[in-house]
Motif scaffolding. Structure first.
Motif, PDB file in Angstrom:
ATOM      1  N   THR A 137      39.700  44.170  32.878  1.00 46.91           N
ATOM      2  CA  THR A 137      40.192  44.070  31.512  1.00 46.91           C
ATOM      3  C   THR A 137      40.860  45.400  31.202  1.00 46.91           C
ATOM      4  O   THR A 137      40.207  46.446  31.304  1.00 46.91           O
ATOM      5  CB  THR A 137      39.040  43.807  30.517  1.00 46.91           C
TER       6      THR A 137
ATOM      7  N   LYS B  12      42.600  39.246  36.058  1.00 42.71           N
ATOM      8  CA  LYS B  12      42.664  39.922  34.752  1.00 42.71           C
ATOM      9  C   LYS B  12      42.087  39.005  33.686  1.00 42.71           C
ATOM     10  O   LYS B  12      42.389  37.829  33.654  1.00 42.71           O
ATOM     11  CB  LYS B  12      44.103  40.291  34.435  1.00 42.71           C
ATOM     12  N   GLU B  13      41.232  39.574  32.843  1.00 42.76           N
ATOM     13  CA  GLU B  13      40.651  38.809  31.733  1.00 42.76           C
ATOM     14  C   GLU B  13      41.520  38.937  30.517  1.00 42.76           C
ATOM     15  O   GLU B  13      42.159  39.903  30.270  1.00 42.76           O
ATOM     16  CB  GLU B  13      39.254  39.338  31.392  1.00 42.76           C
TER      17      GLU B  13
END
Length: 104
Positions: A9, A103-104
């Motif tokens: 993140t 990827k968050e």
């Protein structure tokens, strides 16, 4: 195959998930598996000693998870070190390891 998933993140590692077996050699003699397990185990032991309340760990046969609970700059340095060590092994043994960034 060993599957390594690094969840990030905003460029910070939030989770490291390692599953599977390399099967590069017979069980107990697989140096690829041993290398990844050594990096993961050494890394989580270091985190547990230096930043004991910052991560949650799950270790089972064929599974290692490192989940960030309380982030810090020091913790990110340790996690990045683990990640780059995995990439070094991956460069030599892509047939037995996959490394994926999510990827968050």
């Amino acid at each position: 195959m060993i599957k390594i998933i690094i969840t990030k993140t905003e460029q910070k590692i939030k989770k490291v998930e390692i599953t599977g077996h390399a099967k590069a050699s017979e069980y107990g003699k697989d140096l690829v598996c041993a290398a990844i397990a050594g990096i993961a185990t050494g890394g989580l032991n270091a985190i547990d000693q230096i930043k004991p309340d910052n991560c949650e760990f799950l270790v089972k046969e064929g599974l290692i998870n490192i989940i960030v609970k309380n982030d810090s700059a020091d913790l990110q340095v340790m996690l990045q070190t683990i990640y780059y060590q995995f990439l070094t092994i991956y460069q030599q043994y892509q047939k037995f390891i996959s490394v994926k960034e999510v990827k968050e």
